[in-house]
Write a protein that holds these residues in place. Structure first.
Motif, PDB file in Angstrom:
ATOM      1  N   TYR A 171      47.021  25.188 147.844  1.00 60.01           N
ATOM      2  CA  TYR A 171      46.610  25.915 149.036  1.00 60.01           C
ATOM      3  C   TYR A 171      45.096  26.112 148.936  1.00 60.01           C
ATOM      4  CZ  TYR A 171      51.596  26.919 149.289  1.00 60.01           C
ATOM      5  OH  TYR A 171      52.960  26.801 149.361  1.00 60.01           O
ATOM      6  N   PRO A 172      44.340  25.146 149.423  1.00 60.41           N
ATOM      7  CA  PRO A 172      42.879  25.196 149.221  1.00 60.41           C
ATOM      8  C   PRO A 172      42.266  26.396 149.948  1.00 60.41           C
ATOM      9  CG  PRO A 172      43.459  23.474 150.778  1.00 60.41           C
ATOM     10  CD  PRO A 172      44.762  23.997 150.234  1.00 60.41           C
ATOM     11  N   SER A 173      41.357  27.048 149.245  1.00 61.33           N
ATOM     12  CA  SER A 173      40.708  28.217 149.847  1.00 61.33           C
ATOM     13  C   SER A 173      39.273  28.311 149.331  1.00 61.33           C
ATOM     14  CB  SER A 173      41.467  29.503 149.488  1.00 61.33           C
ATOM     15  OG  SER A 173      41.388  29.752 148.099  1.00 61.33           O
ATOM     16  N   GLN A 174      38.491  29.071 150.058  1.00 64.51           N
ATOM     17  CA  GLN A 174      37.124  29.387 149.630  1.00 64.51           C
ATOM     18  C   GLN A 174      37.214  30.529 148.617  1.00 64.51           C
ATOM     19  OE1 GLN A 174      34.588  30.433 152.881  1.00 64.51           O
ATOM     20  NE2 GLN A 174      32.916  31.159 151.558  1.00 64.51           N
ATOM     21  N   VAL A 175      36.554  30.402 147.465  1.00 65.44           N
ATOM     22  CA  VAL A 175      36.677  31.419 146.410  1.00 65.44           C
ATOM     23  C   VAL A 175      35.333  32.073 146.071  1.00 65.44           C
ATOM     24  CG1 VAL A 175      38.729  30.409 145.345  1.00 65.44           C
ATOM     25  CG2 VAL A 175      36.455  29.621 144.643  1.00 65.44           C
ATOM     26  N   GLN A 176      34.334  31.853 146.907  1.00 72.77           N
ATOM     27  CA  GLN A 176      33.028  32.464 146.637  1.00 72.77           C
ATOM     28  C   GLN A 176      32.249  32.543 147.944  1.00 72.77           C
ATOM     29  OE1 GLN A 176      30.866  30.756 143.330  1.00 72.77           O
ATOM     30  NE2 GLN A 176      28.900  31.573 144.031  1.00 72.77           N
TER      31      GLN A 176
END
Length: 442
Positions: A171-176
């Motif tokens: 589940y690709p997500s933005q982490v920063q």
């Protein structure tokens, strides 16, 4: 009109009442400011002023607290402090009793971290009773992280090496950066909505506190809390702690460690044992952290009724008196040194050596005068004695005898001065200048 005594405060009782209002009114606060007028007392306590461009406030940080700061602040340094508002009763000065201090920057983020941690703990998001166990058999693993990050690569490498049979859903997500918290929370919600995996790994690789901040945001915390799927928090390195770690059902030290938790190695028993051990460690850690938080709350409640406040006031007053005593002693020593120097100069100017020499000279003169006076007195006495002897000799009967006279005594040894008192035949004694003889009266 008579004044009612119940409305009259003494200065001490007024300061006590004001101190109680200050300490209970605001509780623990965070404050940012610039260090000024830092004084480190002999007791180890710090006294300083926090100021900004238009105001300032006096602060005290006692030795038990400042020993844990890890640094000594400097004049002009910008810091972030956690403190309680209080009042120094002896002078009526309101002040801050500082409990923790950190250089501003990371300190602000740490403050926000602590505030959110306390808020969520109070809401029960960290409760151990809500933690979901990992399934005994895991077939499909969901991963919420960046699709291009090193964390995903590490997780996939471990899973391929340890348990190639596992299916992986990313589940690709933005982490920063901006919007990253919303992105992570949305993907967690999506994974729950699809309900296509047995466990969910949420995390990213290492970085600064600011880089990892999206995992300290309320959106992510609530998304993990509301997740029906067991969630493993795998954020950063082993030393990194985030809010997600407290809310998740299980915390992994690193993304690779999370992959090891969900994968079965050569033996299923070994894997389950590792999982149980890690869960036990996490449960102990969460329990300790929860107990620590409860202890902090109880400590804050206890401090409001603790005589330690009075002791701190007295300690601060003692430090102030000690500084004043040192100053007074230095002034006294300087004054005594000056007086001693002045007396020494006066003593040298009034030295008795000159007076002793004059007294010795006068003594010698008096001695000579006494000797002369004694000699003159003795000579005068001798002359007077000689004159008296001459006068005595002039009236001495012996001198009369020397001129041819004689002394006649009767037989009763009485001097005869009248011959009519003698009769013929009486015996008499005649004394002359050269001797005596007896005679008979004819």
């Amino acid at each position: 009109m008579a004044t009612q005594n119940k409305n009259i405060y003494s200065v001490s009782s007024l300061n006590r009442a004001a101190k109680a209002l200050l300490e209970t009114g605001l509780g623990v606060i965070w404050l940012s400011g610039e260090i000024s007028n830092l004084t480190i007392a002999v007791s180890g306590h710090w006294y300083f002023t926090l100021k900004d461009h238009s105001a300032q406030i006096k602060c005290a940080m006692f030795r038990g607290n400042n020993s844990r700061t890890g640094f000594t602040p400097k004049h002009g340094q910008q810091v972030l402090v956690r403190a309680k508002l209080s009042l120094y009763e002896a002078r009526g000065d309101y002040q801050l009793i500082v409990e923790t201090m950190a250089p501003e920057g990371d300190g602000l983020l740490k403050q926000q971290f602590e505030e959110l941690k306390c808020q969520l703990a109070a809401q029960g998001l960290f409760s151990e009773s809500l933690k979901k166990p990992l399934p005994e058999i895991i077939k499909r693993v969901g991963i919420v992280t960046s699709s291009t990050g090193a964390a995903l690569h590490d997780i996939l490498s471990v899973l391929k090496r340890r348990d190639p049979r596992l299916q992986v859903i990313i589940y690709p997500s933005q982490v920063q950066g901006q919007g990253s918290a919303f992105s992570v929370a949305s993907q967690i919600a999506l994974a729950n909505a699809r309900n296509e995996c047995d466990v969910l790994i949420v995390g990213r690789g290492g970085g600064s506190l600011e880089d990892l901040w999206c995992f300290n945001e309320p959106d992510v915390a609530y998304a993990i809390y509301h997740s029906q799927l067991p969630v493993i928090s795998a954020v950063g390195h082993e030393i990194d702690i985030t809010i997600s770690d407290f809310v998740a059902d299980l915390r992994a030290a690193t993304p690779s460690a999370a992959a090891e938790l969900v994968s079965q190695h050569k033996t299923f028993v070994s894997s389950q044992l590792t999982t149980l051990v890690n869960r036990l460690k996490q449960a102990m850690l969460n329990t300790m952290q929860h107990k620590t938080h409860q202890q902090l709350l109880l400590k804050q409640t206890l401090l409001q009724h603790d005589p330690k406040h009075k002791l701190q006031q007295q300690t601060q007053h003692l430090d102030e008196l000690s500084l004043r005593l040192q100053h007074a002693m230095q002034q006294t020593m300087q004054q005594q040194t000056t007086i001693s120097s002045q007396l020494k100069n006066r003593l040298q100017q009034s030295s008795p050596v000159h007076y002793i020499a004059m007294a010795q000279h006068k003594q010698q003169q008096l001695k000579r005068q006494l000797t002369q006076a004694m000699a003159a007195q003795l000579n005068q006495s001798e002359q007077h004695l000689h004159h008296q002897i001459q006068q005595l000799n002039a009236y001495s009967p012996l001198a009369t005898l020397a001129r041819g006279y004689a002394i006649v005594k009767d037989d009763s040894d009485k001097v005869c001065t009248d011959p009519t008192n003698l009769k013929t035949g009486d015996k008499v004694q005649v004394t002359l200048d050269k001797g005596q003889f007896n005679a008979e009266v004819l």
